[in-house]
Each structure stands twice: as C-alpha cells, then as structure tokens.
Design a protein around this motif. Structure first.
Motif, short mmCIF file in Angstrom:
data_model
loop_
_atom_site.label_atom_id
_atom_site.label_comp_id
_atom_site.label_asym_id
_atom_site.label_seq_id
_atom_site.Cartn_x
_atom_site.Cartn_y
_atom_site.Cartn_z
N ASP A 516 0.88 -1.16 0.00
CA ASP A 516 0.00 0.00 0.00
C ASP A 516 0.92 1.21 0.00
O ASP A 516 2.10 1.07 -0.28
N ASP A 517 0.40 2.38 0.36
CA ASP A 517 1.24 3.58 0.29
C ASP A 517 2.41 3.56 1.26
O ASP A 517 3.39 4.27 1.06
N PHE A 518 2.32 2.75 2.30
CA PHE A 518 3.35 2.81 3.33
C PHE A 518 4.11 1.49 3.52
O PHE A 518 4.93 1.39 4.41
N ASN A 519 3.80 0.50 2.71
CA ASN A 519 4.47 -0.79 2.86
C ASN A 519 4.95 -1.28 1.50
O ASN A 519 4.21 -1.20 0.52
N ALA A 520 6.16 -1.75 1.48
CA ALA A 520 6.66 -2.29 0.21
C ALA A 520 7.58 -3.46 0.47
O ALA A 520 8.23 -3.56 1.52
N LEU A 521 7.61 -4.33 -0.52
CA LEU A 521 8.49 -5.49 -0.48
C LEU A 521 9.40 -5.38 -1.70
O LEU A 521 8.95 -5.07 -2.79
N LYS A 522 10.69 -5.62 -1.51
CA LYS A 522 11.61 -5.51 -2.64
C LYS A 522 12.52 -6.73 -2.66
O LYS A 522 12.95 -7.21 -1.62
N ILE A 523 12.81 -7.17 -3.87
CA ILE A 523 13.68 -8.33 -4.05
C ILE A 523 14.76 -7.93 -5.05
O ILE A 523 14.45 -7.26 -6.04
N SER A 524 15.98 -8.33 -4.80
CA SER A 524 16.99 -7.96 -5.79
C SER A 524 18.02 -9.05 -5.98
O SER A 524 18.22 -9.91 -5.13
N TYR A 525 18.65 -9.00 -7.14
CA TYR A 525 19.74 -9.91 -7.46
C TYR A 525 20.86 -9.08 -8.06
O TYR A 525 20.61 -8.19 -8.88
N ASN A 526 22.07 -9.32 -7.64
CA ASN A 526 23.18 -8.52 -8.11
C ASN A 526 24.41 -9.39 -8.31
O ASN A 526 24.86 -10.07 -7.40
N ARG A 527 24.93 -9.39 -9.53
CA ARG A 527 26.15 -10.15 -9.77
C ARG A 527 27.23 -9.21 -10.24
O ARG A 527 26.99 -8.28 -11.01
N SER A 528 28.45 -9.40 -9.75
CA SER A 528 29.54 -8.55 -10.24
C SER A 528 30.86 -9.30 -10.24
O SER A 528 31.02 -10.32 -9.58
N ARG A 529 31.78 -8.76 -11.02
CA ARG A 529 33.12 -9.34 -11.19
C ARG A 529 34.18 -8.34 -10.81
O ARG A 529 34.01 -7.14 -11.04
#
Lengths: 792, 351
Positions: A516-529
């Motif tokens: 909603d306006d005040f709640n969020a869920l975030k997912i991330s993936y990050n690959r680096s060399r």
C-alpha cells in the motif's frame, strides 16, 4: 518532440497574458517572446514538477509540468527570473529577452540544516516508493555535528554506524560492507576510483566532507553502470559550486585545519577549491613509550570547476590529491598519495536523451624509505587507472527510463621497485615487471514503473578483461604446489600481446511490490566481477598493500548477492522501518599461505591461494525523521566466512574448512539520537556495539634453541572481546535563519564517553623466556575534542 | 577579533584537557587456554665441525606450561647422507634427555645432502626433507662499539660492546646466514672474608660464558654478491674492566631454516598493530612420511660454519673507570647462564 501544454498551464498563461495586457496595454507595443525550458534536480538530474518560474518585476510566471517543462511569454527586456520549488533552494537567473529563449535550470536540494536528519532520503517516502535496495545516503551537513574521534568530520567513520557496514577495528583503514573485504568496495569521487581511502595509516578517511555534496552507499543493488568491485559502491559527488558569489567554509579541529572556497569565478564558471592540512605530531607525542617518536603528516586538496558551455552543454573538472607520510624513528619512512582527475561533459542531446562523457585518471603510489645504515633503500609501488566512459540516459516517459553506455579502463601497475638509497648501501636494485590490463564494459539498465504498486529495475552489464604484455610469466610443474622450486618454464609476452582474457555477464535486477502507500516489499539480485585485487595479509589493510590485476593464476573474483527487504513507513513517514536480508556467494577470493611474503615477490602466485566465501545477514533498522528526539536504531546479524581451496595438504588453512573472515562480527547494534536543544544547540549521541572480531590465539608453546616459539595452528578460531562505545556531542549553530550565509558551528564531542578500553587486538608478546597475551586498546579512554567550523 | 581570540583560548583549554585524556594502552590480559594436542618439536643442527651432532626432541606445551618441558626418551635417530653413509645417536640423560651422534667420522661435507630420520618409542616415524650443506664465506672483519644504553639487566643498565662483522656475500644467489656468538666475560665475586694481612678488599675473579640470546639471521635477498657490512651479531657484556674473549660463528643455512627463524622473529615483533601479519604456525622441514599433513615443529638444520675469535680489552675503553669503576658494577655475582665458572685470572680454557 513538443509536448502539448497541459490545459491548466495554458489557462494560467492566458490569464497572465490578459493581466499583462491590462497593465501594459497602453504602452508602446513590445515584442513578446517565448521563454521555455526544463527544471531539473541538480543531483539526480530528474525533472522537478510544479516548480514556480516567475519574473517578479512584471508579474509573469509559470509552473513546470511533470517532465519539468515550462513555457511562458515575456516582453522584450532584461529580467531576474526567480525559480522556486518546495524542498529546493531559490535560484535567481538574469536573462535578456530579445528572441525566443531556452532556460534550463538545475535546482539544488535545500539542505535542512536547522532541522537535521541524520540520513536523508530523497523524498520522505523514498524508501518505500523507489526500486532501490540497500542504499544509504549520508547527510553531509550532519557530519559536522556528529561526535567523532578528535573532532575530525569523517565520511567513512560515519558510514560505519550504518547497518551492514563495519570495520576490522578502530583506526583500521577501509570498511567492510555485508561481509565483503575493503578492496571489494568501489569508492568513487566524481566517477574516479580512490585506491586508498585513509589518512594516518587508517585513522581518518581522506576525502574532506567540505568538498562533497552527496554520499551514497549501495550495499545491495548496484546500477549496472558501475562494476569492477564485488561488494559495494560508495559514490561521492563533489560540490558543484554555487552560482551566487563566493563563500568560504572551513574549520579547525585538534587534528587539522580546513578551508574551502565555493562560488562563481567568471561568467558560467563556478569553482570549489580547498583542502585540509593536518598537524598530528603533537597528538602522537602524547602516545606512551616508543610510539611517540613517530612522525606523521598529511593533507588533501581538491579543485572542482564547473563550466556551462551553453544551455545544453556543461563541462566539469575535478582534481584531487591526498598525501601522507609516516615515519618510524630512524628506521622507515612511509609516504603515500592518491592523485585523481575527472573530466565530465554532460550534454542534453534532446529533451529525452542526455549523454555524459567522462575521462578519468586515478593513481595511487607509495614509497617505503629504509633508513638503516648500509641498508638504505627506497621501495616504490604504484597503480594507474585511466578510463573513458560514455553514459546515455533516455527518458521516453515518466514511467520508463533507460540508461546505457560503456567504458574502458587501462590499468598500469608497478607492483614494486627497490633501489639503493645512498652510496654505501649494500642493497641491490630490483624492479618487478609492470602489469598492464584493459577492462571494458557495456551496460543497459531500465527502470519501469509498471503500476503504482509495481516497479522493476532490470539491467545487464557485460565486462571483459585482458591482461596484456610485456611480461614474463612462470609456468609451474603440474601436481605440485607452486613455489620457486617448481618453476619449469618462463613464457614471454610481447608488448601489447594478450596474456589472458576473462569476461562475463553481470545481471542485476530489483523488483518492488508496493503493498500500500506505506508498505513495500523488494527483491533484488546482483552479480559482479572484480579483476583487480588488493594484496594484503595483515588483519586490516595498510597503505603499503599493493594492487594486482587478475592473471592466469588469479582469476577474477565473482559475487552473487540475493537480497529481500520489507519497508514500512508510518505516522506519515515520520518513522521509516526496514528489514533487509541478504545472501552473498563469493568465488575466487584471494587468500594467503601461512607466512606469505608478498612485497617484492617476483612469483606472487606461489604465496597466494584461492578461496570461496559466503556472507549472509539480516539488517533491521528504524528511523525517526522528526520530533523532539529523532535518530536511528539498527541491529544487524551478519556472518562472513571463507574457505581455502587447494589440492595440496601442506597449503591447507584450517584443514580446508570454512573459517571466519577478519571482519566477521555477527552482532551489531547502532543507536543514534539527536535532540535539538533550542537556540541553535543540538545534542547528538551514538552508541555502538559489535561482537569482537576473529583472532588467532596460540595453540601451544615450545622451545627451540634459546627461543620460545608460540604455535598458532588455526586461523581466526578465537574472538577478541566485544566492542562497545558511547559518543556524545553538543553542537552550536549560530544561524538564525536558513538563508544566513555567515555563521559558524561549534562541536564539542566526547568520543568513548565511558572510557571503555575496547580491545583493538590481543597479541602475544615475547620477551626472553616469557610469552604473554596482551590487549592493545587504541582509544583506551574518553577523548574530548572541540571543532570549530565556519561559513562566510 | 576578540571573539576569535577568546575562542582560541577556549580551544587551547580543550587541547590541554585532551593532553591529559588521550592514551593508547597495552595491558596484560587473560585468554582462553586450549589444551590442544601436543606436537613433536625437533631441534637438530648438523655442521661441518668435528664435534658430535646434537638432536633434542620434546613436545609442545600449553601456553602457560613451558616450565616443565616434556622431552622424548628412547627415540631412534639417524642421519644419512646421499652416499649412504650414516650415523646413529645415543641418548644422554642429563640435565635432560637428548641425543648425540656416535660416528665420529661422520662430519658434514659441503655439497652433500643429509636426511634426519626419527622413530619415536611408540613406533611413529618422522623424517626431514633432504638438506644440502651450503658453503659459507669467511668472516672478514670484526668491529665493536661500546654501548651503555641498549641492554638492561633487571631494569639497570648493562654495559658492554656491540659486536659487528663484515663478510662478502658470494656471487650466486640464495645465501642465508645465521650468526651466533658467545663471550667469556670477566667477573668477580662479592666481598668475602679476607685472609690475614691481605689487602682490605678481597674477591675472586672468574670467567663466565654468556651465549648470545637473540636469533640473528640474514640473507642476500636484495644485496646478492655485495659486501655485508657492519652486521650486528652480539652484545658482549662488560662487568668489570678486563679482557673478554668472544667467539662469533657464521653459519650458511638453507632458505627453509632462514624462513623458519624469519617467521619466528616476525612473531616476536608483533605489537598488535595493523602492520602485524595474521599469526600462523611455523612449519619446518620434518614431517610424518606416512601422513604428509602431520608436521613436526622445529627443524633439522644442515649448516657449514666459519668462526672468528677475538679479545676485547675494556681497560682501553675511554672513560671506562668512570662508567664501570675499578671494581665493577653490582651485577658481578649474577649467576652464570651457561654454568661455566672458572675461578682464575688466566684466560678461559681453550683460549
């Protein structure tokens, strides 16, 4: 492409037009011209909607639309145009209207100096609304009020109070983010990497906060625009220079003197220039016993020039130098310096496409001068990074943006060179072969706001690395540990010839689901060399560690980070709360054999081992942004483990099992509270607690001839006691209003208020027939300091 | 302006406060003790000198328990060379169990390779990696400098000479050195009852052998083929004015043994600072042939030796009488570390 004017704006213009006609209707007929342009945020380069553009003298004005665009009609003449927007500093521009005029204005965020926020987001609800994970933005203005050791405002020491960021110990150089090593952080200032971030062996960081406008630390998701390091990105942007006259800031702390000038030097040219000079010797003289014979000195200086070529093109140049020396009496003198130059050309190709061209140079060099009679020498090591970079930004709509570009870096390293110093020295000269390499990358990143509740950032980076000649490479006997005795051949590569190539894709993505306006869920993936490695087998990194490029024995480090976060704001964004969890998988880490000899080793691969690592953790944070008391509390549980991979039993470390990294400190608690006391006084306190770092304690003792020898069978199997500390400060800001230009800020700080003797290390000291454990505390008592900062 | 001056006063005040407050400190601390498994410690030095070779075997201890070293008795020991010659060892039990070579003809020859093998009473075997005897350059020159500042004895100044040597490193690379030395120091006992009609002050004079306690090593890394000048090798103490007899030994050791002592020295130089390398075990050249993961601590060293003897006459020292006094300083009857007490005015035996 011209956007249709929103109706309301046309109406407003029409209204103004009528009004003006009434006012000026009977004067001589004037030519009216169109004034149009874009209002953008100077930092983020994002459009500012709803900014008011007005010519107060004649009562003409307009508002910008959601793309930042505005248009108005203005009679011929010379006017002051006032541009205002909530949360931004007022900007006044003088224009002469003879014909159709383009007026693009960048507004600077108004730094809320009178109602401090320790760590500001871009908007009150940014942490819920933006597709960004693991991002920390530091408020530079607050730095001067934070209690910090010896009153020296320090960017990195302040970041260490943030969840997910820690250090090997008090006074150690570098910082560790989410279980990553110090050399795995990409530290940029205006796009140029800083290879050593420390002054005075690590006690202070070497970028003056006075030179910096914005500090962002990316712990989780890093834009595909950046690469080359596997842990985190610390992105610092230097100040651009204000366009309204000259102002000066500076300060005096027990350690150093700082002075910066900031302002307009010529038409369309602004400048920020200054530096810091330290006088640490009188403090070193206070140290007990033999330490007080040491001598030290450091400075850092920077110059930023910003030139507006025309409405569409801007040039900027940032030049920076930091210098240190440190002398152990009659024995060794260390010197190290960073030299940086970053040139940028930003051009708006059209309203929707802009391009930024960068040419970057960054160099790091150190000298060790041996002063022992008949053994005088100078050892030098250096790294040069030269980079060309092109970044495009395409904004087809408010909901969809694309960034893309590429870069090439040329590395040139001189790992070590030793020369006799003085006629009677018995030292032979020795120069290790230079290393050269090229690292290129291409990337594209899209930011798509699919719906109010869903946004997606997906990007891909491809990097490619080549080590090139001229160089002789040893080959080793198969099935034997690499050592000088198992060298069977030497392969020579010509100048420019490819020696070894590596490369690969680095996908990066963040998904935001707004509940909603005040709640969020975030997912991330990050690959680096990472193709560049800092060779260091001490507990903390030191200024005399050297860099090494990947070669056929040392493949690039590779990391994959998975993170998930839940963000909740309540009481109308007064409170921000978040929980972030991550898991990081690390490949091809550089580890060292027992008793490795690194400096001046012509076959360094014989002392290096390959390792894998894993790091995981949970970061809980709650922040209160306003009120009578505000601040932040965070708790982090994190682990960082490594395991050496070798097929030879005599090279194994801890029998091949996972063991804690030097900076594995599972429990971390940080609490910062800020209390405005009125009439410009602010009380700030920090409390920090963390588990002691791993240490290697003895497993036994034996006598050999006359010597008593301590045996250490397992690396990092023990821990030094826990660390905790409370700091407080009182600061006084003499401003009465935000617009006041001449003011000063006093900061009286007490570091380590209750004088805990936090162990920096536990080590075994031997004298004659006795071996006994000792505890070293660096700051074993409360350290008061006064710092005076001025602005005029 | 006055405002700024006042502020400066305030600053100075705070600086003074800081003066009182700031301190880094080092203090003793207790750490958790582990009673880990005991590891075999091997000490064996084989040279080209005629004296029998000594091998000591013991076990490593808990960090606090070194006073009672557990020596290993009843082990079978043999040194073999690359031509099949060998010597066995016999056990000597006093003052603690150790082993002496029995074949008097078996003396080190430069260029040959030697291996030590050990069989413990429980049947477990250890062998050394083969070690080749390197040639050693001669000691070209000895110089001494009087020093009254560096060494202390129970917190008091101990007078003496710093001994330096010069030598020439050979052309080929990979030369590693270990220097050892001893002094026969001239001492006298405290006052004692005098015989009738003798002078009012009565003492006995004696010689006391003091071995150099520090491990002093060097290598030609960085200075191959060049002269090694003014290499510090020994502190020769002076208790009373007189002659001291000094012997300096230069050993050509292998890279592995050099590395062993180098790691040991690095370990003793630890100050807990950020420059300290991560501590780790020091691995020598003796291992269990049935389990290459099992290393013994210590080493088997094969070294050729060059020796130089000389006499220091402290009576010649300028200002010596003022510093030390005719009758010596107060440490005169301190115990002799090597137990070699010879009550005589004549030179020590063998000189």
């Amino acid at each position: 492409m011209q956007l249709p004017l929103p109706k309301i704006q046309s109406f407003y213009l029409f209204f103004l037009f009528v009004f003006l006609l009434i006012d000026y209707g009977y004067s001589a007929p004037l030519a009216w011209h169109k004034v149009e342009g874009y209002i953008t945020d100077n930092d983020t380069k994002k459009p500012i909607a709803g900014a008011n553009i007005s010519i107060r003298a004649i009562g003409v004005g307009a508002f910008s639309d959601s793309t930042g665009y505005f248009v108005m009609r203005v009679p011929q003449g010379r006017y002051d145009v006032f541009i205002t927007s909530v949360g931004y500093k007022l900007k006044v521009r003088n224009i002469e209207v003879k014909d159709k005029i383009r007026l693009d204005v960048e507004l600077n965020v108004e730094v809320k100096q009178l109602e401090e926020v320790i760590v500001t987001g871009k908007t009150a609800d940014h942490n819920v609304k933006e597709a960004q994970v693991g991002n920390i933005q530091l408020d530079i203005a607050q730095l001067q009020k934070t209690p910090i050791v010896l009153g020296e405002p320090d960017i990195i020491k302040t970041l260490i109070l943030q969840p997910g960021v820690n250090t090997v110990g008090e006074g150690a150089g570098g910082f560790n983010v989410r279980g990553g090593r110090a050399d795995q952080n990409l530290v940029l200032i205006d796009g140029a990497p800083i290879f050593n971030t420390s002054h005075l062996l690590g006690f202070f960081s070497n970028v003056s906060p006075d030179a910096v406008q914005e500090v962002n630390l990316y712990k989780g998701h890093i834009s595909p625009q950046y690469g080359g390091r596997v842990s985190a990105l610390l992105d610092m942007k230097s100040k651009n220079g204000n366009e309204e006259g000259m102002s000066y800031t500076g300060g005096i702390s027990p350690m150093s003197l700082r002075l910066f000038a900031d302002g307009k030097v010529a038409k369309n040219l602004t400048m920020v220039a200054g530096g810091r000079v330290a006088y640490p010797n009188w403090i070193i003289n206070l140290l007990p016993g033999e330490f007080n014979q040491n001598k030290a000195f450091f400075y850092d200086a920077s110059l930023k020039l910003n030139y507006k070529l025309n409405e569409k093109n801007r040039l900027s140049l940032f030049v920076y130098r930091s210098f240190d020396n440190f002398k152990f009496p009659e024995d060794t003198l260390y010197r190290w310096n960073n030299d940086i130059a970053s040139f940028q050309w930003r051009s708006a190709l059209s309203k929707k496409i802009s391009v930024n061209f960068s040419a970057i140079h960054s160099g790091y060099k150190y000298n060790i001068e041996g002063l022992k009679p008949f053994l005088e020498f100078v050892t030098t090591s250096s790294i040069q990074h030269r980079e060309l970079k092109l970044d495009f930004s395409y904004l087809p709509s408010e909901k969809f943006t694309v960034d893309f570009g590429g870069s090439t870096i040329w590395y040139s390293l001189s790992p070590a060179s030793r020369k006799p110093n003085g006629g009677e020295s018995s030292i032979n000269p020795l120069t290790l072969q230079n290393e050269r390499a090229r690292e290129s990358a291409f990337y594209a990143n899209t930011n798509w706001e699919v719906a109010d509740w869903l946004s997606l950032q997906v990007g891909l980076r491809y990097s490619y690395f080549s080590q090139v000649g001229q160089k002789d490479i040893f080959s080793y006997q198969e099935g034997q540990p690499k050592s000088l005795q198992t060298i069977i051949d030497t392969v020579s590569y010509q100048k420019g010839e490819n020696i070894v190539n590596y490369g690969g894709l680095e996908p990066r993505a963040v998904l935001r689901i707004g509940l909603d306006d005040f709640n969020a869920l975030k997912i991330s993936y990050n690959r680096s060399r990472q193709y560049l490695h800092l060779i260091s087998n001490t507990t903390a990194i030191t200024p005399v560690d050297f860099w090494k490029v990947s070669d056929q024995y040392i493949p690039p480090q590779l990391s994959s980070q998975y993170s998930i976060g839940f963000y909740r704001n309540f009481k109308e964004n007064e409170y921000e709360a978040s929980v972030e969890g991550y898991y990081k998988d690390l490949q091809n880490l550089v580890e060292y054999k027992n008793n490795a000899v690194l400096l001046l080793n012509p076959a360094i691969e014989t002392d290096i081992l390959r390792a894998v690592g894993r790091a995981y953790g949970v970061e809980l944070s709650i922040k209160k942004n306003k009120g009578k008391i505000y601040g932040q509390a965070s708790y982090t549980y994190s682990r960082s483990l490594v395991a050496v991979q070798t097929s030879f039993s005599q090279e194994q470390i801890n029998e091949g099992e996972y063991f804690p990294s030097n900076f594995d400190r599972p429990h971390n608690l940080n609490i910062t509270a800020i209390v405005p006391l009125g009439i410009g006084w602010t009380f700030t306190s920090n409390f920090t607690y963390s588990t002691g770092r791993p240490a290697t304690y003895p497993d036994g003792l034996y006598r050999l001839e006359n010597a008593l020898i301590v045996d250490f069978a397992f690396r990092n199997r023990d821990r030094i006691p826990d660390y905790h500390r409370l700091d407080i400060s009182f600061s006084k800001d003499t401003r009465r209003s935000r617009e006041q230009k001449r003011y000063h800020v006093w900061n009286v700080a007490f570091y380590n208020l209750y004088g805990r003797r936090n162990p920096y290390s536990i080590f075994i000291a031997q004298s004659g027939a006795v071996a006994r454990p000792y505890r070293l505390s660096v700051f074993g008592t409360v350290i008061p300091s006064v710092t005076w900062n001025f602005h005029f | 302006m006055t405002r700024i001056l006042m502020n400066m006063n305030y600053l100075i005040l705070i600086f003074l406060l800081l003066l009182l407050g700031l301190s880094a400190c080092v203090e003793p601390v207790g750490i958790p003790l582990r009673s880990g498994s005991q590891r075999l410690v091997v000490e064996g030095i084989f040279t080209n000198e005629a004296e029998p070779c000594t091998v000591k075997l013991s076990y490593s201890q808990d960090i606090n328990a070194l006073k009672n070293i557990t020596y290993v008795s009843n082990a079978k020991i043999r040194i073999t060379d690359d031509r099949g010659n060998h010597t066995d060892f016999r056990e000597v039990s006093t003052p603690f169990p150790y082993y002496l070579s029995t074949n008097r003809q078996f003396v080190g020859v430069i260029g040959r390779t030697y291996t030590l093998s050990i069989e413990l009473p429980d049947g477990k075997k250890f062998v050394s990696r083969p070690e080749t005897m390197q040639s050693v350059p001669s000691i070209d020159n000895i110089s001494v400098e009087f020093d009254n500042s560096t060494k202390s004895f129970n917190g008091n100044k101990l007078f003496g000479y710093k001994v330096y040597l010069d030598t020439q490193d050979p052309i080929e690379t990979g030369n590693y050195y270990r220097w050892s030395a001893y002094t026969y120091a001239f001492k006298q006992t405290r006052l004692k009852p005098c015989a009738a009609f003798s002078p009012p002050i009565c003492r006995d004079y004696y010689w006391c052998r003091e071995n150099e306690q520090d491990i002093i090593i060097g290598s030609d890394v960085g200075l191959n083929g060049n002269p090694i000048k003014k290499q510090y090798v020994h502190f020769s103490p002076v208790y009373i004015l007189g002659q001291s007899y000094v012997e300096v030994r230069q050993q050509a050791i292998s890279r592995e043994i050099y590395q062993y002592w180098k790691n040991y020295i690095d370990q003793t130089l630890r100050t807990g600072s950020i420059f300290d390398p991560i501590p780790s075990t020091i691995v020598g050249n003796v291992y269990n042939p049935n389990n290459p993961n099992e290393f013994a601590l210590g080493y088997f060293s094969v070294a050729s030796v060059s020796v130089k003897r000389f006499i220091i006459n402290s009576i010649d020292m300028p200002n010596g009488r003022n510093l030390i006094g005719t009758y010596g300083n107060k440490y005169d009857s301190s115990p002799c570390p090597e137990g070699t007490i010879v009550y005589t005015n004549n030179p020590p035996p063998g000189w």
